[in-house]
Scaffold this active site. Structure first.
Site, mmCIF file in Angstrom:
data_model
loop_
_atom_site.group_PDB
_atom_site.id
_atom_site.type_symbol
_atom_site.label_atom_id
_atom_site.label_comp_id
_atom_site.label_asym_id
_atom_site.label_seq_id
_atom_site.Cartn_x
_atom_site.Cartn_y
_atom_site.Cartn_z
ATOM 1 N N HIS A 239 46.264 52.967 43.828
ATOM 2 C CA HIS A 239 46.308 51.752 44.548
ATOM 3 C C HIS A 239 46.336 52.315 46.071
ATOM 4 C CE1 HIS A 239 48.054 48.350 46.844
ATOM 5 N NE2 HIS A 239 47.714 47.487 45.746
ATOM 6 N N ASP B 201 54.458 55.163 41.917
ATOM 7 C CA ASP B 201 54.298 53.958 42.360
ATOM 8 C C ASP B 201 54.553 52.911 40.931
ATOM 9 O OD1 ASP B 201 53.515 51.584 42.273
ATOM 10 O OD2 ASP B 201 51.178 52.047 43.243
ATOM 11 N N GLN C 114 53.543 48.198 38.915
ATOM 12 C CA GLN C 114 53.040 47.684 37.601
ATOM 13 C C GLN C 114 53.676 47.939 36.345
ATOM 14 O OE1 GLN C 114 50.800 45.215 37.861
ATOM 15 N NE2 GLN C 114 49.908 45.693 39.885
ATOM 16 N N LYS D 97 56.743 41.069 41.587
ATOM 17 C CA LYS D 97 55.544 41.221 40.512
ATOM 18 C C LYS D 97 56.528 41.371 39.294
ATOM 19 C CE LYS D 97 52.223 44.264 42.580
ATOM 20 N NZ LYS D 97 51.004 43.586 43.035
ATOM 21 N N CYS E 188 42.409 46.705 45.825
ATOM 22 C CA CYS E 188 43.211 47.658 46.771
ATOM 23 C C CYS E 188 43.034 48.996 46.025
ATOM 24 C CB CYS E 188 44.796 47.413 46.786
ATOM 25 S SG CYS E 188 44.915 45.878 47.823
#
Lengths: 152, 407
Positions: free
Chosen positions: B122, B199, B202, B225, B362
């Protein structure tokens, strides 16, 4: 399950411009180039304008994007060719108003006389798509501004 | 999921019509919906004990401090950090990654050093490193993707060398759904004396994440999220690393002593939390973690796995569909359908009440790699049903028919 109002957006004439784009390509000789993209969705237009003595003599574009953005570019170039810059800008303003859902009355130009752009009126009902329709017009405004700076 | 109706009843937003059709929300990878308990926790804070934290001796102030620090304890347990010193509240994943790129990378990198990323990142896990590389003279290297959108450990072993100082990658790709082998990559990074920055935007919402088991050095994620509010997220970092790092923001809340020409910082984690912190947000995140624990992360993961496999199966029956990413994946599917531009597709689906994402997600370098300008994405969460998938697939078929006719 059926599409709600989708036909107000995807008018036949829009699809025609999308499938058979007018003025798509590269201009030869001296011209102004503007590359503009919509960073939120990746639509991109590369607009070329040939302006002489304050009049748009020719316009071509390349780019990639959805049917609305590409059809709008095709329609826009048709309308502004052979128009004085001043008029092109007025029409662009009118187009922005149309996207905001304003009535197309009381303007210097009659919307029916401006090629096919009236077909994009339905976009105003789809707020998420307004930026698609205005991308080419914003590019044109920037191009004309560039000419102003170079020309004087 | 044992009782989907029970889960769905916790999410008031799902019970509505959009464009005269029942809402089918398939954009949880962009932001998830919020259960009542989270909305109520925010309301409760503002109605009953809104106050600043860590200062003042009044009752509301200590109640707010308990709420805020209590949320930190929940975060610590949720990801199994070894101490609350390792869990810092930040605005979100982006701020957390930027903090590492700013504070850690700029101090520890010099010319000739390398930062290893993947092609599926991303933008928020690319640009901070580009900036750090420019500032220090370090070089960026990108791990290639296999045909199916995964990375190979062979490539990792080859690319990560003694020159590598940082390896940064997503745990789960927001486009491909690829689940990266973080534990194995962390081991390779450590063998080369590099740190690994993950990261987790997700992954944390959808699967059990244990930062000690993964042995990651930094791990970032966002509350919104994972059923929590927007504007808050977490940076996890190993205590030994965080202790050596300088804060990025200076001001109130993060200081120990302030004199005219010099100041000292509070201990971890507060030295990284300059200014009045994200009190309501953290409390909301705490409530979200309680909710996720109640449903159970293993249950959530299992449910989404079933859904995404079902979706892949159903979507593959449509002629002209292109699906990106591996078969074994997290709960999202990115795709294109014939020559229909994803925006047009998303508008058509929206007119059926189905919310999907369209665009570059993104991840422009990844789009370039896939040789597409844009894609559409359906992403699932615990509250999605097989029926949602059916409505979505039916919608795709109708859209194909519609655009096939008009185009």
């Amino acid at each position: 399950m059926s599409f709600n109002n989708l036909d107000t957006l995807y008018r036949q004439v829009i699809m025609d411009h999308y499938k058979n784009p007018r003025n798509r390509g590269q201009l030869e000789g001296d011209h102004i180039t503007v590359e503009l993209n919509n960073p939120t969705c990746g639509d991109r237009i590369d607009l070329q304008l040939k302006v002489e003595n304050g009049v748009v003599r020719d316009a071509k574009y390349e780019g990639e994007g959805c049917s609305i953005s590409m059809a709008s570019a095709s329609m826009m170039t048709q309308v502004i060719i052979d128009k004085p810059i001043e008029d092109a800008l007025k029409i662009s303003e009118m187009f922005s108003d149309m996207m905001l859902g304003k009535e197309m009355e009381g303007y210097e130009f009659d919307i029916d006389s401006l090629g096919d752009i009236q077909a994009l009126q339905g976009v105003s009902k789809f707020p998420a798509r307004i930026k698609c329709a205005t991308l080419a017009w914003k590019a044109m405004e920037q191009g004309v501004e560039k000419d102003d700076k170079q020309g004087s | 999921m044992t009782n989907l109706d029970y889960v769905r009843s916790h999410f008031p937003i799902l019970d509505q019509e959009v464009n005269e059709h029942p809402l089918v929300y398939l954009d949880s990878a962009a932001t998830s919906q919020k259960p009542k308990s989270v909305i109520e926790a925010l309301e409760d804070y503002y109605k009953r004990y809104n106050s600043n934290v860590h200062r003042g001796v009044h009752t509301l102030g200590s109640h707010a401090t308990d709420g805020y620090e209590g949320a930190r304890e929940k975060v610590k347990n949720f990801i199994n950090a070894s101490s609350i010193k390792e869990t810092i509240f930040m605005r979100g994943t982006t701020t957390a990654l930027n903090t590492v790129a700013y504070s850690y990378a700029r101090t520890n990198l010099s010319e000739g050093d390398e930062i290893v990323l993947t092609l599926m990142e991303h933008h928020s896990n690319i640009i901070p490193w580009q900036q750090a590389a420019k500032a220090t003279g370090a070089t960026l290297k990108y791990l290639p993707l296999q045909e199916d959108g995964t990375i190979s450990l062979e490539d990792v072993r080859e690319m990560v060398t003694e020159k590598t100082k940082i390896v940064a990658m997503a745990h789960v790709s927001n486009v491909l759904g690829t689940i990266n082998p973080i534990k194995e990559v962390a081991q390779i990074a450590h063998e080369n004396d590099a740190v690994i920055v993950v990261d987790g935007a997700q992954s944390v919402p959808h699967m059990r994440v244990d930062v000690q088991e993964l042995d990651v050095d930094f791990y970032a994620f966002s509350a919104h999220k994972m059923c929590g509010p927007t504007g808050v997220g977490v940076l996890y970092g190993k205590q030994s690393l965080l202790e050596e790092m300088e804060p990025v923001e200076f001001g109130g809340e993060m200081i120990d002593f302030v004199e005219l020409y010099d100041s000292t910082w509070k201990d971890l984690p507060w030295k990284f939390e300059g200014g009045t912190p994200i009190i309501a947000g953290a409390i909301g995140l705490g409530a979200a973690i309680d909710y996720l624990n109640e449903i159970g992360m293993d249950q959530i993961e299992k449910h989404e796995h079933e859904l995404v496999q079902y979706a892949l199966e159903q979507m593959n029956t449509i002629d002209g569909i292109i699906i990106y990413g591996p078969k074994e994946r997290a709960g999202l599917v990115t795709f294109n359908l014939d020559d229909v531009h994803p925006h047009d597709l998303a508008t058509a689906l929206d007119s059926l009440g189905i919310a999907v994402r369209a665009g570059h997600h993104c991840a422009q370098p990844l789009m370039k790699h896939l040789q597409v300008a844009a894609t559409a994405r359906a992403s699932f969460y615990m509250y999605n049903s097989k029926q949602d998938v059916d409505v979505f697939v039916e919608g795709l078929k109708k859209a194909k028919e519609y655009f096939g006719d008009v185009f």
